[in-house]
Design a protein around this motif. Structure first.
Motif, PDB file in Angstrom:
ATOM      1  N   GLY A 119       3.967  -3.745 -11.617  1.00  0.00           N
ATOM      2  CA  GLY A 119       2.864  -2.924 -11.644  1.00  0.00           C
ATOM      3  C   GLY A 119       1.958  -3.504 -10.290  1.00  0.00           C
ATOM      4  N   VAL A 120       1.149  -2.257  -9.775  1.00  0.00           N
ATOM      5  CA  VAL A 120       0.516  -3.042  -8.510  1.00  0.00           C
ATOM      6  C   VAL A 120      -0.803  -3.535  -8.854  1.00  0.00           C
ATOM      7  CG1 VAL A 120      -0.628  -1.813  -6.735  1.00  0.00           C
ATOM      8  CG2 VAL A 120       1.250  -0.938  -7.127  1.00  0.00           C
ATOM      9  N   THR A 121      -1.114  -4.577  -8.786  1.00  0.00           N
ATOM     10  CA  THR A 121      -2.497  -5.453  -9.130  1.00  0.00           C
ATOM     11  C   THR A 121      -3.391  -5.223  -7.929  1.00  0.00           C
ATOM     12  OG1 THR A 121      -1.662  -7.544  -8.422  1.00  0.00           O
ATOM     13  CG2 THR A 121      -1.234  -7.155 -10.684  1.00  0.00           C
ATOM     14  N   ALA A 122      -3.028  -4.912  -6.888  1.00  0.00           N
ATOM     15  CA  ALA A 122      -3.912  -4.989  -5.647  1.00  0.00           C
ATOM     16  C   ALA A 122      -3.331  -4.008  -4.380  1.00  0.00           C
ATOM     17  CB  ALA A 122      -4.362  -6.141  -5.024  1.00  0.00           C
ATOM     18  N   ALA A 123      -3.899  -3.322  -3.622  1.00  0.00           N
ATOM     19  CA  ALA A 123      -3.537  -2.551  -2.620  1.00  0.00           C
ATOM     20  C   ALA A 123      -4.420  -2.728  -1.457  1.00  0.00           C
ATOM     21  CB  ALA A 123      -3.045  -1.120  -2.962  1.00  0.00           C
ATOM     22  N   VAL A 124      -3.903  -2.665  -0.048  1.00  0.00           N
ATOM     23  CA  VAL A 124      -4.778  -2.794   1.078  1.00  0.00           C
ATOM     24  C   VAL A 124      -4.055  -1.916   2.152  1.00  0.00           C
ATOM     25  CG1 VAL A 124      -5.525  -5.281   0.550  1.00  0.00           C
ATOM     26  CG2 VAL A 124      -3.448  -4.761   1.918  1.00  0.00           C
ATOM     27  N   GLU A 125      -4.841  -1.487   2.863  1.00  0.00           N
ATOM     28  CA  GLU A 125      -4.261  -0.714   4.148  1.00  0.00           C
ATOM     29  C   GLU A 125      -4.417  -1.545   5.497  1.00  0.00           C
ATOM     30  OE1 GLU A 125      -5.233   3.403   6.621  1.00  0.00           O
ATOM     31  OE2 GLU A 125      -6.735   2.642   5.087  1.00  0.00           O
ATOM     32  N   LEU A 126      -3.281  -1.460   6.161  1.00  0.00           N
ATOM     33  CA  LEU A 126      -3.016  -2.449   7.242  1.00  0.00           C
ATOM     34  C   LEU A 126      -3.581  -1.800   8.257  1.00  0.00           C
ATOM     35  CD1 LEU A 126       0.959  -2.759   6.631  1.00  0.00           C
ATOM     36  CD2 LEU A 126      -1.059  -3.814   5.560  1.00  0.00           C
ATOM     37  N   THR A 127      -4.693  -2.362   8.484  1.00  0.00           N
ATOM     38  CA  THR A 127      -5.714  -1.838   9.805  1.00  0.00           C
ATOM     39  C   THR A 127      -6.264  -3.115  10.553  1.00  0.00           C
ATOM     40  OG1 THR A 127      -7.807  -1.836   8.475  1.00  0.00           O
ATOM     41  CG2 THR A 127      -6.418   0.236   8.315  1.00  0.00           C
ATOM     42  N   ARG A 138      -0.985   6.232   5.626  1.00  0.00           N
ATOM     43  CA  ARG A 138      -1.306   5.049   5.521  1.00  0.00           C
ATOM     44  C   ARG A 138      -0.113   3.942   5.776  1.00  0.00           C
ATOM     45  NH1 ARG A 138      -5.620   5.158   0.801  1.00  0.00           N
ATOM     46  NH2 ARG A 138      -3.840   5.883  -0.427  1.00  0.00           N
ATOM     47  N   GLY A 139      -0.110   2.889   6.227  1.00  0.00           N
ATOM     48  CA  GLY A 139       0.585   1.505   6.194  1.00  0.00           C
ATOM     49  C   GLY A 139      -0.202   0.712   5.178  1.00  0.00           C
ATOM     50  N   ILE A 140       0.473   0.465   4.080  1.00  0.00           N
ATOM     51  CA  ILE A 140       0.202  -0.291   2.910  1.00  0.00           C
ATOM     52  C   ILE A 140       0.806  -1.747   2.680  1.00  0.00           C
ATOM     53  CG2 ILE A 140      -1.084   1.665   1.742  1.00  0.00           C
ATOM     54  CD1 ILE A 140       1.537   1.705   0.042  1.00  0.00           C
ATOM     55  N   ALA A 141       0.050  -2.753   1.896  1.00  0.00           N
ATOM     56  CA  ALA A 141       0.732  -3.878   1.454  1.00  0.00           C
ATOM     57  C   ALA A 141       0.162  -3.788  -0.172  1.00  0.00           C
ATOM     58  CB  ALA A 141       0.389  -5.096   1.887  1.00  0.00           C
ATOM     59  N   LEU A 142       1.146  -4.134  -0.924  1.00  0.00           N
ATOM     60  CA  LEU A 142       1.075  -3.977  -2.477  1.00  0.00           C
ATOM     61  C   LEU A 142       1.241  -5.453  -3.157  1.00  0.00           C
ATOM     62  CD1 LEU A 142       2.775  -0.753  -3.284  1.00  0.00           C
ATOM     63  CD2 LEU A 142       0.287  -1.077  -2.758  1.00  0.00           C
ATOM     64  N   ALA A 143       0.202  -5.639  -4.027  1.00  0.00           N
ATOM     65  CA  ALA A 143       0.434  -6.973  -4.713  1.00  0.00           C
ATOM     66  C   ALA A 143       1.052  -6.704  -6.245  1.00  0.00           C
ATOM     67  CB  ALA A 143      -0.736  -7.856  -4.742  1.00  0.00           C
ATOM     68  N   THR A 144       1.726  -7.308  -6.666  1.00  0.00           N
ATOM     69  CA  THR A 144       2.478  -7.312  -8.041  1.00  0.00           C
ATOM     70  C   THR A 144       2.625  -8.779  -8.756  1.00  0.00           C
ATOM     71  OG1 THR A 144       4.738  -7.341  -7.568  1.00  0.00           O
ATOM     72  CG2 THR A 144       3.622  -5.394  -6.815  1.00  0.00           C
ATOM     73  N   ASP A 180      -7.566   2.135  -3.660  1.00  0.00           N
ATOM     74  CA  ASP A 180      -7.648   2.171  -4.729  1.00  0.00           C
ATOM     75  C   ASP A 180      -6.084   2.674  -5.257  1.00  0.00           C
ATOM     76  OD1 ASP A 180      -7.709   3.107  -7.493  1.00  0.00           O
ATOM     77  OD2 ASP A 180      -9.243   4.792  -7.113  1.00  0.00           O
ATOM     78  N   PRO A 181      -5.400   1.877  -6.189  1.00  0.00           N
ATOM     79  CA  PRO A 181      -4.018   2.217  -6.350  1.00  0.00           C
ATOM     80  C   PRO A 181      -3.877   3.662  -6.948  1.00  0.00           C
ATOM     81  CG  PRO A 181      -4.649  -0.136  -7.380  1.00  0.00           C
ATOM     82  CD  PRO A 181      -5.785   0.581  -6.892  1.00  0.00           C
ATOM     83  N   ALA A 182      -4.971   4.309  -7.448  1.00  0.00           N
ATOM     84  CA  ALA A 182      -4.844   5.512  -7.988  1.00  0.00           C
ATOM     85  C   ALA A 182      -4.668   6.685  -6.874  1.00  0.00           C
ATOM     86  CB  ALA A 182      -5.920   5.987  -8.857  1.00  0.00           C
ATOM     87  N   THR A 183      -4.859   6.179  -5.574  1.00  0.00           N
ATOM     88  CA  THR A 183      -4.673   6.950  -4.462  1.00  0.00           C
ATOM     89  C   THR A 183      -3.466   6.890  -3.863  1.00  0.00           C
ATOM     90  OG1 THR A 183      -5.716   5.682  -2.896  1.00  0.00           O
ATOM     91  CG2 THR A 183      -7.130   7.056  -4.312  1.00  0.00           C
ATOM     92  N   LEU A 184      -2.646   5.905  -4.177  1.00  0.00           N
ATOM     93  CA  LEU A 184      -1.418   5.853  -3.551  1.00  0.00           C
ATOM     94  C   LEU A 184      -0.409   7.195  -3.848  1.00  0.00           C
ATOM     95  CD1 LEU A 184      -0.692   2.100  -4.491  1.00  0.00           C
ATOM     96  CD2 LEU A 184      -1.334   2.740  -2.174  1.00  0.00           C
TER      97      LEU A 184
END
Length: 270
Positions: free
Chosen positions: A117-125, A89-95, A165-169
């Motif tokens: 720490g990661v507060t939110a994550a998205v896949e770049l789609t 995946r391509g991702i963007a992480l908010a901290t 889900d940050p746990a899946t990164l």
């Protein structure tokens, strides 16, 4: 002379940093700069490095994590991506300390942790956020930098794609660090431009050891800086990242000790 009232404070320029293994012999870095200049012309671009060894995700992760706390709050792009074009995946992480953009291969997470720490994550789609045509082998230019440009201009990360889900990164394996009775064992994390060997061991593991230690059987000074050893001598110290490192005064510890990232080092009392 009459004084003039001060004008309004200048708007803060958005900041985008780039950390890659693209090298400097080709046009890859310039293409990324060009995309940023076209879509976020007001952004200040900081090149962390483009000389990460090709495909060395662990080295890229260490460089990024040890650098981003000292950069302006902004968007940090990391591209060390041997899996480009595959199902990764391509991702963007908010901290709390900024945003990170790159591949989901473990590269970004140490930096995210360094920024709170990661507060939110998205896949770049979202195709509207990407280049009109996305190359299978140059996602830095066609995916990560276009997304970073939008984020730098204030677009919310959720526009880039669905939440993750940050746990899946993907996480890199934890480096080996073992405290022993009279010292410790630790994996080589990085070797820098000067041949200094950075270990995965936190600095306090060196505390309490005597003024002379053995590093893989070689005598070294337990010091604070390079000059604490005689020219050509080894010194074990806590480096600027707060980790144990080994250097040679006016020399290259990696060559003297024949060490590379991933090797195990034993630091013990004589």
């Amino acid at each position: 002379m009459a004084s003039h009232p001060a004008g309004p404070p200048a708007a803060r320029r958005p900041c985008v940093s780039l950390t890659t293994d693209y090298g400097l012999a080709d046009g890859f870095v310039a293409a990324c700069h060009g995309v940023l200049a076209r879509f976020a012309p007001t952004a200040r671009v900081i090149d962390v490095t483009h000389l990460v060894p090709p495909g060395d995700v662990r080295r890229g992760a260490a460089v990024l994590a040890q650098t981003v706390p000292y950069l302006p709050v902004g968007v940090h792009v990391g591209v060390v991506d041997p899996g480009v074009g595959t199902e990764r995946r391509g991702i963007a992480l908010a901290t709390p300390g900024g945003l990170l953009v790159g591949p989901d291969n473990g590269l970004l997470l140490p930096a995210a942790e360094a920024l709170g720490g990661v507060t939110a994550a998205v896949e770049l789609t979202n195709p509207a956020w990407l280049a009109p045509t996305v190359s299978r082998t140059f996602h830095g230019r066609d995916v990560f930098v276009p997304v970073a440009a939008r984020l730098a201009l204030g677009a919310p990360p959720g526009g880039a794609g669905p939440a993750v889900d940050p746990a899946t990164l993907v996480r890199l394996p934890e480096p080996v660090v073992r405290a022993e009775t009279a010292g410790f064992d630790a994996e080589v994390l990085t070797v820098d431009h000067f041949g200094n060997v950075q270990l995965a061991a936190p600095g306090p593991l060196l505390d309490g050891l005597p003024s002379r230690v053995l590093v893989n059987g070689h005598e070294a000074v337990h010091g604070r800086t390079f000059g604490d050893a005689e020219p050509g001598g080894l010194v074990a110290y806590v480096d600027s990242a707060g980790l144990v490192a080994v250097a040679v005064h006016t020399g290259r510890a990696a060559d003297v000790l024949t060490l590379s990232p991933g090797d195990l080092v034993t630091v013990t009392t004589p």
